[in-house]
Design an enzyme around this catalytic site. Structure first.
Site, short mmCIF file in Angstrom:
data_model
loop_
_atom_site.label_atom_id
_atom_site.label_comp_id
_atom_site.label_asym_id
_atom_site.label_seq_id
_atom_site.Cartn_x
_atom_site.Cartn_y
_atom_site.Cartn_z
N GLU A 1 -8.96 -13.92 -1.16
CA GLU A 1 -8.17 -14.27 0.03
C GLU A 1 -8.81 -15.45 0.74
O GLU A 1 -10.04 -15.50 0.90
CB GLU A 1 -8.07 -13.09 0.98
CG GLU A 1 -7.28 -13.42 2.24
CD GLU A 1 -7.09 -12.24 3.16
OE1 GLU A 1 -7.37 -12.41 4.37
OE2 GLU A 1 -6.67 -11.18 2.70
N ASP B 1 -10.47 -12.01 11.08
CA ASP B 1 -9.47 -12.22 10.04
C ASP B 1 -8.09 -12.32 10.68
O ASP B 1 -7.45 -11.31 10.95
CB ASP B 1 -9.54 -11.04 9.06
CG ASP B 1 -8.77 -11.27 7.79
OD1 ASP B 1 -8.30 -12.40 7.58
OD2 ASP B 1 -8.65 -10.33 7.00
N HIS C 1 0.85 -1.19 0.00
CA HIS C 1 0.00 0.00 0.00
C HIS C 1 0.89 1.24 0.00
O HIS C 1 2.04 1.19 0.45
CB HIS C 1 -0.85 0.09 1.27
CG HIS C 1 -1.81 -1.02 1.51
ND1 HIS C 1 -1.44 -2.21 2.08
CD2 HIS C 1 -3.15 -1.12 1.27
CE1 HIS C 1 -2.50 -3.00 2.21
NE2 HIS C 1 -3.55 -2.36 1.72
N GLU D 1 -10.97 -6.97 -4.10
CA GLU D 1 -10.80 -8.04 -3.11
C GLU D 1 -12.04 -8.17 -2.24
O GLU D 1 -12.40 -7.24 -1.52
CB GLU D 1 -9.58 -7.73 -2.24
CG GLU D 1 -9.28 -8.81 -1.23
CD GLU D 1 -7.93 -8.62 -0.56
OE1 GLU D 1 -7.80 -9.00 0.62
OE2 GLU D 1 -7.01 -8.08 -1.20
N ASP E 1 -0.37 -12.62 2.22
CA ASP E 1 -0.98 -11.61 3.07
C ASP E 1 -1.13 -12.23 4.46
O ASP E 1 -2.20 -12.65 4.87
CB ASP E 1 -2.33 -11.21 2.49
CG ASP E 1 -3.01 -10.10 3.27
OD1 ASP E 1 -2.39 -9.59 4.23
OD2 ASP E 1 -4.14 -9.74 2.93
N HIS F 1 -10.77 -14.44 3.93
CA HIS F 1 -11.98 -13.69 3.60
C HIS F 1 -13.07 -14.63 3.10
O HIS F 1 -14.26 -14.42 3.39
CB HIS F 1 -11.68 -12.63 2.54
CG HIS F 1 -10.79 -11.53 3.03
ND1 HIS F 1 -10.42 -10.46 2.23
CD2 HIS F 1 -10.20 -11.31 4.22
CE1 HIS F 1 -9.63 -9.66 2.91
NE2 HIS F 1 -9.47 -10.16 4.12
N ASP G 1 -5.33 -13.92 9.42
CA ASP G 1 -4.24 -13.80 8.44
C ASP G 1 -3.02 -14.67 8.81
O ASP G 1 -1.88 -14.21 8.74
CB ASP G 1 -3.78 -12.34 8.30
CG ASP G 1 -4.77 -11.50 7.52
OD1 ASP G 1 -5.44 -12.05 6.63
OD2 ASP G 1 -4.88 -10.30 7.81
N ASP H 1 2.14 1.94 3.48
CA ASP H 1 3.14 1.00 3.99
C ASP H 1 4.54 1.57 3.84
O ASP H 1 5.43 1.24 4.62
CB ASP H 1 3.11 -0.32 3.21
CG ASP H 1 1.79 -1.04 3.28
OD1 ASP H 1 1.06 -0.83 4.26
OD2 ASP H 1 1.50 -1.81 2.34
#
Length: 454
Positions: free
Chosen positions: A271, A310, A104, A235, A342, A274, A312, A107
């Protein structure tokens, strides 16, 4: 930072095989191994995300950061911290030996007092990223804009009730889309983390859908205006951080794109975590996207089945991933997409080398899933049984129905006359599940025999 951040990993991670006892070696992932006539690296197109690995301190809602990330110290000058973060990130990417990364805008580059200053910060950092890419040969799988962290986006970005926020978000996407184009990015992702609602009491859903459609139209128009040849990706996610997000799952997005004549401009970035939050298997989401011509790219991770959010986590289930990889490879594989990790370390995994352990394990899991998927494709049993199940639609009755040659009245007449009398046919679900397990076990046995033979 000048001496390197990951000095405990002195060289690039190599393939060691299942017999290797080195925790900093790949056990399955061999980039040059041919699978179905294609290099493993080219099948998987692995990327590392910069947000969880380098821009997240290891905090949660009950505790502050636990990770050793000196560039996140708020006392540092922001641009100096940003440069240090990139030095560490590209050191990690090079030593891990993957071809791609994703990020991003926030980031890598801090916001300034004005948008002009923010843009100047981003431009300077993009210069630095470009130099790192030239030096290392690393490529950008996709870029994206963070339209969810700043308080201005508390009520959404494109769907915000304030058009000034919409304009600010659109400008931010314009900047990041242009940066992605400059860096040769192969995709651009939009995640509507706050494009949804907390309560319907103050929400006009029809208005917000129109705003989101206009936003995505503007982005697609700008893509063509600047000559960006990559793929635009959306997404899906059902909720969290909002109560409900409009990009709930693949089906919701496909319906939205078709309603607003955007289906030619966008594909899906799916994802694992997700998908499961939406109540689907990851296999389902991948198969749905492929069936509807919107498959684009993957965020590889997993959730914790005992938690409802989530998490991850790094993927570690060949059973879960192999079926999705099977669908991807069976459909021809990625074009511009790939497998982006991710993923987050657990808050107690605070050693610098833990970042390597997490990615090595996840990449090996993905590589083993590819081997299993290839075995199922070569065997052909699943494809044969699927084809046989629908064989009737290739016969006279099926063709006449689908082509519209037979009206409802004729079908009903034949049924009343007992000319059409369906017979029960088994779906063989248990057999199908056994076929998948056999492929998994056979791949494990073949790997064990190879290890023993060496």
């Amino acid at each position: 930072m000048t001496d390197g951040f990951f000095n405990e990993v002195p060289e690039r991670i190599r393939f060691g095989g299942l017999g290797s006892t080195d925790p900093l070696a790949y056990k399955v992932y061999d980039p040059d191994r041919l699978v179905l006539g294609k290099r493993m690296e080219d099948h998987l197109r692995i990327a590392v995300c910069l947000w969880h690995s380098f821009a997240w301190p290891g905090s949660d809602v009950f505790g502050t950061g636990t990770f050793d990330r000196p560039w996140l110290d708020p006392r540092l000058e922001p641009m100096l911290a940003a440069r240090s973060r990139l030095d560490a990130a590209f050191e990690f990417l090079t030593k891990l030996g993957v071809p791609f990364f994703c990020f991003h805008d926030r980031d890598v580059a801090p916001e300034g007092a004005t948008y002009r200053e923010t843009q100047a910060n981003l431009d300077a950092i993009i210069d630095l990223i470009e130099s790192h890419m030239v030096r290392t040969g690393m490529r950008l799988l996709w870029g994206t804009a963070n339209l969810f962290s700043h308080p201005r986006y508390a009520a959404g970005a494109a769907t915000n009730p304030d058009p000034a926020v919409f304009a600010y978000a659109a400008t931010q996407v314009k900047s990041m889309l242009e940066a992605t184009h400059r860096l040769g990015g192969e995709n651009y992702v939009l995640w509507g983390g706050r494009e949804g609602y907390e309560t319907l009491l103050n929400t006009d859903m029809a208005r917000e859908e129109s705003q989101l459609a206009r936003f995505l139209t503007m982005v697609a128009e700008h893509k063509h205006r600047i000559g960006f040849k990559g793929t635009l990706l959306i997404e899906p996610k059902p909720q969290e951080p909002t109560k409900h997000q409009y990009d709930y799952d693949g089906a919701a997005i496909v319906g939205f794109l078709e309603r607003h004549d955007l289906h030619r401009d966008y594909r899906l970035n799916l994802e694992v975590n997700h998908a499961t939050l939406a109540g689907h298997s990851f296999h389902h989401e991948v198969a749905y996207a492929i069936a509807h011509g919107v498959f684009g790219s993957i965020d590889a991770n997993r959730g914790d089945y005992q938690n409802g959010w989530d998490t991850d986590q790094f993927p570690n289930s060949v059973d879960e991933l192999s079926l999705a990889v099977y669908e991807i490879v069976r459909a021809g594989g990625f074009t511009t997409g790939g497998f982006n990790f991710d993923t987050k370390l657990r808050r107690q995994s605070s050693d610098r080398t833990d970042l390597f352990h997490g990615h090595i394990g996840g990449i090996d899991t993905l590589a083993q899933s590819l081997i299993v998927a290839a075995a199922m494709i070569e065997q052909g049993t699943l494809e044969r049984l699927r084809r046989e199940r629908y064989a009737g639609w290739d016969g006279e009755l099926g063709r006449s129905i689908l082509t519209g040659k037979v009206p409802l009245e004729v079908l009903a007449t034949d049924v009343f006359a007992a000319k059409i009398d369906p017979q029960r046919v088994s779906g063989h679900q248990e057999l199908l599940e056994n076929v998948v397990n056999q492929a998994i076990w056979s791949a494990e046995r073949a790997a064990a025999e190879t290890t023993a033979g060496s």
